[in-house]
Scaffold this motif. Structure first.
Motif, short mmCIF file in Angstrom:
data_model
loop_
_atom_site.label_atom_id
_atom_site.label_comp_id
_atom_site.label_asym_id
_atom_site.label_seq_id
_atom_site.Cartn_x
_atom_site.Cartn_y
_atom_site.Cartn_z
N MET A 156 -13.06 10.11 4.29
CA MET A 156 -11.78 10.84 4.29
C MET A 156 -10.91 10.59 3.05
O MET A 156 -10.45 11.55 2.44
N PRO A 157 -10.70 9.34 2.61
CA PRO A 157 -9.81 9.17 1.45
C PRO A 157 -10.39 9.74 0.16
O PRO A 157 -9.65 9.96 -0.79
N ARG B 206 -15.18 2.24 4.85
CA ARG B 206 -14.40 3.29 4.20
C ARG B 206 -13.87 2.80 2.84
O ARG B 206 -13.83 3.54 1.88
N TRP B 207 -13.44 1.54 2.83
CA TRP B 207 -12.76 1.06 1.62
C TRP B 207 -13.63 0.17 0.74
O TRP B 207 -13.37 0.01 -0.43
N PHE C 76 0.82 -1.22 0.00
CA PHE C 76 0.00 0.00 0.00
C PHE C 76 0.85 1.27 0.00
O PHE C 76 0.35 2.36 -0.21
N TYR D 286 -7.25 -0.37 1.91
CA TYR D 286 -6.46 -1.11 2.93
C TYR D 286 -7.09 -0.92 4.30
O TYR D 286 -7.16 0.19 4.82
N ILE E 269 -4.58 4.48 -3.71
CA ILE E 269 -6.01 4.80 -3.59
C ILE E 269 -6.54 5.21 -4.97
O ILE E 269 -7.63 4.79 -5.37
N PRO F 239 0.63 5.90 -0.67
CA PRO F 239 -0.75 5.42 -0.49
C PRO F 239 -1.72 6.13 -1.43
O PRO F 239 -2.67 5.51 -1.92
N ARG F 240 -1.48 7.42 -1.72
CA ARG F 240 -2.40 8.15 -2.58
C ARG F 240 -2.48 7.52 -3.97
O ARG F 240 -3.54 7.44 -4.58
N MET G 171 -12.60 12.48 0.04
CA MET G 171 -13.15 13.82 0.22
C MET G 171 -12.70 14.74 -0.91
O MET G 171 -13.50 15.50 -1.47
N ALA G 172 -11.43 14.63 -1.28
CA ALA G 172 -10.92 15.52 -2.34
C ALA G 172 -11.56 15.20 -3.68
O ALA G 172 -11.82 16.10 -4.48
N ILE H 21 2.78 2.34 2.63
CA ILE H 21 3.03 2.90 3.97
C ILE H 21 4.51 2.76 4.30
O ILE H 21 5.13 3.65 4.87
#
Lengths: 538, 414
Positions: free
Chosen positions: A391-392, A446-447, A337, A369, A363, A359-360, A394-395, A339
Motif C-alpha cells: 500500500m505505501p 510492509r516497511w 512520523f 513505521y 515515507i 507521513p508521506r 503502490m503509487a 501522524i
C-alpha cells in the motif's frame, strides 16, 4: 502517610491462591495477598506483571481460574461484579462506562433516575443526590455541567463518587474496599496531588484502598503497604515506611539479572536467551555503519505529552526506548512520523530535514513505521495481504495515470512473503485469516525492505508466540546489519535489552536517561522509568 | 504471479474456477436478475403490439397459415396465420408467433398485429436498461463514496441543477447548432456543474470535518432551491426544451436498429471504467484502504483528505453526466427532475454490495443493483400494480440488502 492504629491491623480482604490465564499468557499464578481495614495497599509491578488483573479479580471484573477472594471471612463468587459490589467492593478504573454527553448528575443517577409524580425526571432531586455524592469529595464540581466538559481529574472524582454510591444497587453493603486501577495515568500533577489527598481521606474514613500503580512517587506518597508482583507471581508485601525505592525496583525485576552486566554475563539470563534465540550467538552490538546518524530528532514537543525529546540513530544501530505505559513512547514515534500534526520540532533523515506532520514525506525519505496496534493502526482487513504489503508504495510502482503495476506489485509481495516466511493460503488472502504472529509479520514486511533507511518499531512482538518472536528478532538484526537505523519501543525489558545497542528511557513525555553497555539492566531502566515528576506530600 | 499463486491454482483446478465464479460478489446479483427475468417472462403475460411495415414497390409479402402454406399478400388464408414474411431487396424479415394482418391502401402499407410477451420484448428491455442507465452512472460514483464510509445525499439535486443549466446552455445555442458542438457543450456544462458541486461537497467534508451526511443533506436542499430559482429568473419557466437536434436525436436518442441504445452504452462504459479505477488503479485501492481503516491509511502515508475530495468530485461529475444523458434522451429539463433519486442511487449501490460501514463495494455490482431497481419498477407496470408500491418494495430491498451484507460480514468474521 496514614497512621496505622491497632484497630486498623484487622485483615478485611483476602485474595488467596489466585491464578488466571489469558490464552497462552499466565497472568496470575497462585497469588495470595491480604489487605487490612483502612490501609492504602499498593499492587506494584512492571507492565504485564499481573497487578491490574489482580485488582480486577478482586472487583469481580475478571473470573479467576482458581483461588478465592474473601471479605470478612465470606467467600465471593468468582467473576461476579454484582457479588463483589454487594459485599462492598468498588472499582474505579479508566474504562468505566460514562456518558460524556450527559450531566454529572445524570451520570451519577443513571441507574435509577428520580421521577416526579408525573413520571418526568425530577431534576432537582437528581441534582441534590448527585451533590450529596460528589461535594464531600470535591465541592467545586457543578453537578449540572456536562461530564465531558470537566477536566480529567474532576471526571475521575465523579467516578470515585459513583463507586461510593451505596444506593446504586439495593441491598448492597456500604463501600468497604475501593480498587483504583492506574488512577493517575491521565491526570496532571496538581490533579494527581488532589486525587492522592482524596484517597488518603477515604482511608482515614476506614475504607480499604487497593492501589494499582507503577508510579514510585505515588506509592511513597500515599500507600501504607505495597505488594509486588512479577510475571504473575507474588513476590513480597512490605510496609512502605520500611522499604527503599531501590529495594522495590529489585523486587519488581527479580535478582536474576541484577549484576551490572547481567544481560551479558549470565548465560541463563532471559535477555541473553532471547538474543541467542535471535542471532545464534552472544554478539551484542551491531556494526555501526557510519558515524553520520540516519535519523536525527531535535526537540520534539507536542500537546500529546511530549516535552522536548531529542534522539539520534546511526545506520546499523538499534536504539531502544524504554518506559512505562503512558510515558510518551508511542507518542514520540507518532510525532516523528508525522501522524501527530500538532507536534513541533525538527526531524532529519540522512542529513536532510524532512517536513514534519506528513507521513508521506517520511515515507519518501525512506522511513518506515510499524505502529503499536496492528488491528487499529496497521492492517486493512478488507484488502488482501498483497495490497496490505505494498500500500505505501503502490503509487511509486504504478504506471501512467496511477494504473497499478501487476508485475511490480506481485514481485515485491512474493519477495516479502518469502523473506518473512508468511504462512498464508494465497497472497490475496485477507489478514483476518492469519494468526496474530503472521499478521504482525505482514505489517513489518510492509516497511522492512531494501528501500527503508530508518525503521520505527512500536511493540513489534506484541501478542505473538515465542517462535515468531524469535523470527522477528532475527529480521530486526538482519535489517540493522544491512545498515538500517532502528528506533525500537518495547514494554518487554528483556526484548529491549536483547535488541538494542543503547536504551533511552522515557517518563512523562521526556527522556530521563540513556543507558549504554553495562548500564543496560532492567533495574536501571525501571529506576529511570519510575522517576516521574515529584509528587507533593513527600 | 508468485509461486504462491500458481500453487493454489493447481490445487483447486477446475473445481476452484467454478467456486471462484460463484464467490464473486456480483454473481449473486446476476442470479437475482436471472430469476426476476424468468419470473417476469413466465408470469407477466402478453400484450398486443402493433407494427406498421412500409412496403415499397420492390417488396413482396407472403402470409403463411398454420399448415405452413404460403399465400400471396392480399389473399388471406382461412386458417390462422402462423407467420408473415416480408422481402425487401432480397432481405427477408419474418414476423412469427401469433400474428394478425391487415392490409390497407392496397399492399403498400401493412399493419401487423403481434402478440408479444409483456416483459421479454426488445422495446421493453431497452426501456428498462435506459431507465437503469441514469441511476447506474450515479451509482458507480456512489459506490466509491460509500466504500469511503461516506454518503452523498445531494446527487438528485446535482442531477437536476446540472440538467437545468445544461439545458439553458443548449437552449441558448439554438436548435440549429452543429451536433458535435451541441454534444460537447451539453457534456461540458452538465459535467462541469456536477464537478463543481461535488468538489464543494468533498472540500467541505474534509475541510470542515463534518459528517458527509450533514454536508450533503444541506447541499441537497440548497442545490434544489437554485435549480428552481435560476430558470425562473431567466425564463420564468420550470421546464426548458428546444435543444439542437444533434444533441437529442443525433446523439443521446439516436436510433440504431430500432432502439435507442446510447444511454445503455454510456452505462456500460462507466461501469467498466468504474471497475477499472476501483480495482486497478492506485486511487481506487486507496479508497478501499481509507474506508476499511482510516487510521491505518494515515499510518500508511495515504493522503486521506485528497482522496476523499477526488471521490466526491467524481461523484458530482457523474451526476452531471447522468443529467446530460437524461435531457438528451427526453429533449427537455425539468426543475423537479431527479427528485428522490438519492434513494434510488444509494439503493443501487447498496444492493450492489457497497457496505455502508465502508471498505467494500463494486462498480459492476452498483450497475446490476440499478438494473434490479428498474426491474422492480417494471414488474409493477407489468403486473399492473399501483406505482406507489414501487417505493415500498424499494425501501424493503435496501433494508434486505443491508441485513444480508451484515450477515455476510458476521459470517466472514468468524
Amino acid at each position: 502517610m496514614t497512621e496505622t492504629g491497632d484497630a486498623r491491623d484487622v485483615i478485611l480482604l483476602t485474595a488467596s491462591g489466585i491464578s488466571k490465564r489469558f490464552g497462552s499468557t499466565q497472568a496470575l499464578a497462585d497469588v495470595s495477598v491480604s489487605f487490612r481495614r483502612g490501609e492504602v495497599h499498593a499492587l506494584m509491578g512492571e507492565n504485564g506483571a499481573g497487578k491490574s488483573t489482580l485488582g480486577k479479580v478482586i472487583a469481580g471484573l475478571h473470573k479467576q481460574d482458581s483461588g478465592e477472594v474473601s471479605i470478612n471471612g465470606s467467600v465471593l463468587r468468582p467473576g461476579s461484579i454484582d457479588d463483589a459490589f454487594a459485599a462492598g467492593i468498588r472499582i474505579v478504573h479508566q474504562e468505566l462506562a460514562q456518558c460524556p454527553n450527559l450531566t454529572v448528575a445524570e451520570n451519577l443517577c443513571l441507574h435509577n433516575l428520580p421521577r416526579t409524580r408525573w413520571g418526568t425526571v425530577d431534576r432537582a432531586a437528581m441534582a441534590e443526590r448527585a451533590a450529596r455524592l460528589v461535594h464531600p469529595i470535591e465541592p467545586s464540581i457543578d453537578v449540572e455541567a456536562e461530564l465531558g466538559s470537566l477536566s480529567p481529574g474532576h471526571r475521575q472524582i465523579c467516578q470515585i463518587a459513583a463507586s461510593l454510591d451505596d444506593e446504586a444497587k439495593p441491598g448492597a453493603e456500604a463501600a468497604r474496599v475501593v480498587v483504583f486501577d492506574e488512577p493517575t495515568s491521565s491526570l496532571s500533577v496538581s490533579e494527581t496531588d488532589r486525587l492522592l489527598e482524596i484517597i488518603r481521606g477515604l482511608a482515614r474514613d476506614g475504607l480499604t484502598i487497593v492501589y494499582v500503580s507503577h508510579r514510585m512517587g505515588e506509592i511513597f506518597a500515599v500507600c501504607d503497604r505495597v505488594s509486588v508482583l512479577r510475571d504473575g507471581r507474588f513476590v513480597q508485601t512490605s510496609t512502605v515506611a520500611d522499604i527503599s525505592e531501590a529495594d522495590l525496583v529489585e523486587q519488581m525485576i527479580g535478582r536474576r539479572l541484577e549484576t551490572p552486566a547481567g544481560r551479558l554475563r549470565s548465560p541463563g539470563g532471559e535477555a541473553a536467551a532471547l538474543r541467542s534465540l535471535a542471532t545464534g550467538d552472544q554478539q551484542v552490538s551491531h556494526q555501526i555503519k557510519s558515524d553520520e546518524p540516519s535519523l536525527v530528532v531535535r526537540d520534539i514537543r507536542s500537546p500529546r505529552k511530549l516535552t522536548g525529546v531529542s534522539v539520534s540513530v546511526k545506520p546499523g544501530e538499534v536504539v531502544g526506548i524504554g518506559g512505562l505505559v503512558g510515558s510518551g513512547r508511542s507518542e514520540l514515534l507518532d510525532a516523528i512520523f508525522g501522524i501527530d500534526k500538532q507536534a513541533t520540532g525538527v526531524v532529519s533523515v540522512g542529513g536532510r530535514v524532512v517536513k514534519t506532520g506528513q507521513p508521506r514525506a517520511m515515507i519518501a525519505a525512506r522511513v518506515g513505521y510499524v505502529p503499536e496496534d496492528r488491528r487499529l493502526q496497521g492492517l486493512f482487513f478488507d484488502l488482501g495481504i498483497d495490497e496490505n504489503t505494498v500500500m505505501p508504495y503502490m503509487a511509486d510502482l504504478a504506471g501512467i495515470g496511477g494504473v497499478r503495476s501487476g508485475s511490480g506489485e506481485s514481485a515485491l509481495v512474493a519477495d516479502r512473503l518469502e523473506a518473512f516466511q508468511i504462512k498464508a493460503a494465497s497472497p490475496r488472502a485477507h489478514p483476518g485469516s492469519l494468526s496474530g504472529g503472521n499478521q504482525q509479520k505482514v505489517l513489518i514486511a510492509r516497511w522492512m525492505h531494501d528501500r527503508s533507511q530508518v525503521l520505527l518499531l512500536d511493540e513489534p512482538t506484541r501478542g505473538i508466540d515465542v517462535g515468531t518472536k524469535a523470527e522477528i528478532y532475527r529480521l530486526i538484526h538482519a535489517a540493522a546489519d544491512r545498515g538500517v537505523a532502528i528506533l525500537l519501543v518495547s514494554s518487554e525489558m528483556p526484548e529491549l535489552l536483547a535488541l538494542s545497542d543503547r536504551v533511552l528511557v522515557m517518563a512523562d513525555g521526556r527522556i530521563t536517561g540513556e543507558l549504554t553497555g553495562d548500564e543496560m539492566t532492567q533495574k536501571n531502566i525501571l529506576t529511570l522509568a519510575t522517576n516521574e515528576l515529584a509528587v507533593t506530600g513527600q | 504471479m508468485s509461486s504462491h499463486g500458481s500453487r493454489t491454482g493447481q490445487q483447486n483446478g477446475s473445481h476452484g474456477l467454478i467456486r471462484r465464479i460463484f464467490s464473486v460478489q456480483e454473481s449473486g446479483l446476476v442470479i437475482v436478475i436471472a430469476v426476476m427475468v424468468i419470473a417476469l417472462t413466465l408470469l407477466g403475460g402478453t400484450k398486443p403490439k402493433t407494427r406498421i411495415v412500409e412496403i415499397d414497390s420492390a417488396a413482396s409479402i407472403t402470409v403463411f397459415d398454420e399448415a405452413g402454406e404460403g399465400h400471396v399478400a392480399g389473399t388471406l388464408p382461412d386458417r390462422s396465420i402462423s407467420r408473415i414474411e416480408v422481402t425487401v431487396d432480397g432481405q427477408t424479415t419474418i414476423y412469427a408467433g401469433s400474428v394478425g394482418y391487415r392490409a390497407s391502401g392496397g399492399v403498400r402499407r401493412v399493419t401487423i398485429q403481434e402478440t408479444v410477451n409483456k416483459f421479454l420484448d426488445l422495446d421493453n428491455i431497452v426501456l428498462v436498461l435506459k431507465d437503469a442507465s441514469f441511476i447506474a452512472v450515479m451509482a458507480v460514483g456512489m459506490t466509491a463514496v460509500i466504500i469511503l464510509a461516506g454518503i452523498d445525499l445531494s446527487v438528485g439535486s446535482i442531477y437536476a441543477l446540472a440538467g437545468v443549466l445544461g439545458a439553458m446552455a443548449l437552449h441558448e445555442l439554438g436548435p440549429g447548432t452543429n451536433g458535435f458542438v451541441a454534444v460537447l457543450a451539453g457534456l461540458g456544462v452538465c459535467g462541469l456543474v456536477g464537478l463543481i458541486c461535488g468538489l464543494a461537497n468533498g472540500a467541505m467534508v474534509v475541510g470542515l470535518r463534518v459528517h458527509p451526511f450533514v454536508i450533503t443533506l444541506g447541499m441537497m436542499a440548497a442545490l434544489r432551491g437554485l435549480t428552481i430559482i435560476i430558470p425562473q429568473q431567466v425564463y420564468g419557466e420550470q421546464s426548458i426544451a428546444g435543444f439542437p437536434e444533434g444533441f437529442t436525436r443525433g446523439f443521446f436518442k439516436a436510433e440504431i436498429a430500432g432502439v435507442y441504445p446510447v444511454p445503455v452504452i454510456i452505462m456500460a462504459i462507466v461501469a467498466i471504467g468504474g471497475w477499472f479505477v476501483l480495482s486497478r488503479t492506485v486511487i481506487g485501492r486507496r479508497v478501499f484502504a481509507i474506508g476499511g481503516n482510516e487510521t491505518a491509511a494515515g499510518y500508511a502515508g495515504i493522503p486521506v483528505g485528497r482522496v476523499k475530495i477526488i471521490v466526491y468530485t467524481v461523484m458530482g461529475a457523474l451526476a452531471g453526466l447522468s443529467a446530460c444523458m437524461s435531457i438528451g434522451y427526453y429533449g427537455s429539463a425539468e426543475t423537479g427532475a431527479g427528485n428522490a433519486y438519492e434513494l434510488r442511487v444509494i439503493a443501487a449501490a447498496v444492493i450492489g454490495g457497497a457496505s455502508l460501514m465502508g471498505g467494500r463495494g463494486s462498480a459492476l455490482g452498483a450497475v446490476l443493483g440499478a438494473v434490479i431497481i428498474e426491474l422492480i419498477g417494471n414488474a409493477m407496470i407489468i403486473f399492473d400494480i399501483d406505482q406507489s408500491w414501487n417505493q415500498v418494495v424499494m425501501g424493503a430491498a435496501i433494508v434486505v440488502a443491508v441485513v444480508v451484507d451484515q450477515a455476510k460480514r458476521r459470517l466472514s468474521a468468524r
